[in-house]
Structures are given as C-alpha cells and as structure tokens.
Design an enzyme around this catalytic site. Structure first.
Site, short mmCIF file in Angstrom:
data_model
loop_
_atom_site.label_atom_id
_atom_site.label_comp_id
_atom_site.label_asym_id
_atom_site.label_seq_id
_atom_site.Cartn_x
_atom_site.Cartn_y
_atom_site.Cartn_z
N ALA A 1 -0.18 -9.23 -8.45
CA ALA A 1 -0.65 -9.91 -9.67
C ALA A 1 0.39 -9.74 -10.79
O ALA A 1 0.75 -10.70 -11.48
CB ALA A 1 -1.99 -9.36 -10.10
N VAL B 1 7.94 -5.36 3.82
CA VAL B 1 6.87 -5.97 4.60
C VAL B 1 5.63 -5.13 4.29
O VAL B 1 5.67 -3.90 4.40
CB VAL B 1 7.21 -5.97 6.10
CG1 VAL B 1 5.99 -6.38 6.91
CG2 VAL B 1 8.35 -6.94 6.36
N SER C 1 -0.22 -15.11 -1.47
CA SER C 1 -1.23 -15.43 -2.48
C SER C 1 -0.62 -15.94 -3.79
O SER C 1 -1.34 -16.34 -4.71
CB SER C 1 -2.10 -14.20 -2.76
OG SER C 1 -1.34 -13.21 -3.41
N ASP D 1 3.55 -9.01 -10.44
CA ASP D 1 4.80 -9.68 -10.06
C ASP D 1 4.71 -11.19 -10.34
O ASP D 1 5.67 -11.80 -10.81
CB ASP D 1 5.11 -9.46 -8.57
CG ASP D 1 5.21 -7.98 -8.23
OD1 ASP D 1 5.65 -7.20 -9.09
OD2 ASP D 1 4.84 -7.60 -7.10
O1 RIB Z 1 3.77 -5.14 -6.65
C1 RIB Z 1 3.23 -5.26 -5.36
C2 RIB Z 1 4.21 -4.80 -4.33
O2 RIB Z 1 4.44 -3.43 -4.52
C3 RIB Z 1 3.75 -4.94 -2.89
O3 RIB Z 1 4.03 -6.19 -2.33
C4 RIB Z 1 4.42 -3.78 -2.20
O4 RIB Z 1 5.43 -4.17 -1.31
C5 RIB Z 1 4.97 -2.90 -3.32
O5 RIB Z 1 6.33 -3.00 -3.43
#
Ligand code: RIB
Length: 302
Positions: free
Chosen positions: A251, A12, A293, A253
């Site tokens: 971004a 979270v 997002s 991910d």
């Molecule tokens: O890559 C972004 C993520 O890195 C975030 O959502 C945070 O939880 C970390 O794990």
C-alpha cells in the site's frame, strides 16, 4: 510524461495466511500460502509505470528461477530494466509475509542479491538518474548506494524521494540533507524522530523534527487514516478512502509510485498528488499480494 528512476529491492513474496501470529513455541496450521512479486523498490517502480510514468529501475537480482519470474513481470509492465543486473552468487531476494485474518502483515526478509548492489552500479546508471524528473529509494538496498544516487540526482536538479522503510534509527545526515521529500509511515517516523505519531499534533511535531534534520518536505502516511504533509510553514491532511482491507502489503509503495507520477517539480500540487496516491493505494489493499494488487491508471482515474 514524467521520468522516474527507482533504486531499490526485488523480492519474491511468499505469503502465509494465518489466523493470528503464533506464540513462542507454538506450532500452527496456515490456511493458505501463495507467491507474488514484491520488494519495496520493485513495487514502487511497478506503481510508477502503471501510473503512466516512464520508469527506470536500478536493482540487483539473482540468476535463478525467481529472477526469470520477476524479469518477465517487469518486461510485461514496460519497466526499463537496463540497470537491473544479475548477481551470479547471491539468490534473488525473498520476503516471508505472515498475513493474518484482519489483513495485517509481519514480514521477514532475505536480502540476497539486493544487498550486493554497489556504488559502481549507481555510477553506471548516472545518465538515467541525471535525466529523470524524480528519483525514489528506500532501505532494502545498501545505504551507500542511496547516498551515491541522491548525490547524482541533486547535482542534476532531480527531485529526490526517500521512503525510510524498513524503519531505521540512524539515517546519515548526508542522506537526509539530499532528500527533497521524506515519506515515512508512523512507525518509521517514530524510529527517526523518537516521537510517537498518534494524532495531528504528534504528526506536526515529528515533521518539525525532520525539518530540523534537513528535510524540507515531509509526508507521513498513517494507513487507513490518511496522510499528513508538512512543508514547514504549510501543512495539511488528506483522508484515506474507506475500503474493505484484505492485505496492506505494498500500500505504501503504491502511494509513493503514484505520488511521484503526479507531483509537479515545484510541489505546488502536493495535496492533489496525495489524494491520487491515496486512491491508488486504497485499491491495492483490497487484493492479497504486492505487485498483482497495484492498480493501473485506468482503474484509479474512474
Ligand atoms: O512494502 C512491501 C514489501 O516489503 C513486500 O513486497 C516485501 O517484499 C517487502 O519488501
């Protein structure tokens, strides 16, 4: 439809909006704070499922309110959570994201339940991995589980994508040799190779070093500049879309989830898949927060 499995973290995210990072010893007011679903693994899985792939997630979460919130999001998106299990002792992972006025972030992680996934959990997901087209993992869960999952994948001709994030200097050779595509950003590429990635020649140099470590395909993402790929004898660069960046969280991910959903198993369409992934992540950066997002396919295809 592509079948994707993601092994990874659930956090979270607590987002703290600040004008700039505080100096040591300084107390500063923040302009806002908010909460969003996050965790690299969960973000990648959400990106893949929103891109239209049949996506299964292997992860560990606590037995707390945060877990209920995250599990509701996963169900809403149609993510297969058969292999998301709950740990009764560890809390759900959390990330504290310091987001400055320029959209740049610094992240502090509480691993919690993410660190309790075991190789037994991976064995239990054996059939889901063996039946997939592609398996994605990163470094917010124990390394031994990544190795175990990649072994099952390679025994079953499943494409493996490693996002070496957060940055690590000592990645076991065994994991690199089981990796079909490694997708670091410039910081992660430098952590692994020792080569500072600043321009096209340094990208080629870092990619060549990764090839010598046993990875056949390399994609280095360089944020607002774009992404570079190398397959040894062939390489190329894909420009990023120019947009107004509010928050870069997730971004990378988004890029990975969308990339995996588009890539053919022979990687023959790597540039096309990178362009598609880059369009998706250009949408992610325009809104604050991680999972909220990440765009749906209908928003990327227009
Ligand atoms: O890559 C972004 C993520 O890195 C975030 O959502 C945070 O939880 C970390 O794990």
């Amino acid at each position: 439809m592509k079948k994707i499995v993601v092994l990874g973290s659930i956090n979270v995210d607590i987002i703290l909006n600040i004008a700039r990072l505080p100096l040591p010893g300084e107390t500063m007011a923040m302009s806002n704070r908010s909460t969003a679903g996050g965790g690299k693994g969960a973000n990648q899985a959400i990106a893949a499922v929103r891109a239209g792939a049949e996506t299964s997630f292997i992860a560990k979460i606590g037995q707390d309110r945060s877990a209920d919130f995250m599990l509701d999001t996963f169900k809403y998106d149609g993510l297969n959570i058969e292999h998301v299990t709950q740990d009764e002792n560890a809390g759900t992972g959390q990330a504290y994201i310091l987001l400055d006025d320029n959209g740049q972030n610094s992240i502090l992680i509480y691993g919690g339940a993410n660190q309790t996934i075991t190789t037994k959990d991976i064995e239990e997901a054996h059939d889901a991995i063996a039946d997939a087209d592609c398996l994605i993992t990163e470094f917010e869960t124990p390394l031994a589980t990544s190795v175990a999952a990649f072994k099952i994948a390679k025994e079953n001709n499943v494409l493996t994508i490693l996002n070496p994030a957060p940055a690590k200097t000592n990645i076991p050779d065994e994991l690199l040799k089981l990796t079909d595509i490694i997708v670091p950003n410039e910081t992660e590429a430098e952590a692994i190779t020792g080569i500072k990635v600043t321009d096209r020649p340094s990208m080629e140099k870092a990619a060549n070093k990764l090839h010598t470590l046993g990875v056949k395909n390399v994609i280095i993402t360089v944020g607002a500049n774009g992404s570079f790929y190398s397959q040894g004898e062939k390489n190329g660069f894909v420009n990023a879309y120019k947009v107004n960046t509010v928050d870069t969280t997730a971004a990378g991910d988004t890029f990975i989830g969308y990339l995996a959903s588009k890539l053919n198993s022979d990687l023959g369409n790597i540039e096309e898949a990178m362009m598609f992934a880059s369009k998706a992540s250009s949408i992610t950066v325009q809104t604050q927060g991680a999972q909220n997002s990440i765009p749906y396919l209908r928003d990327v295809e227009i």
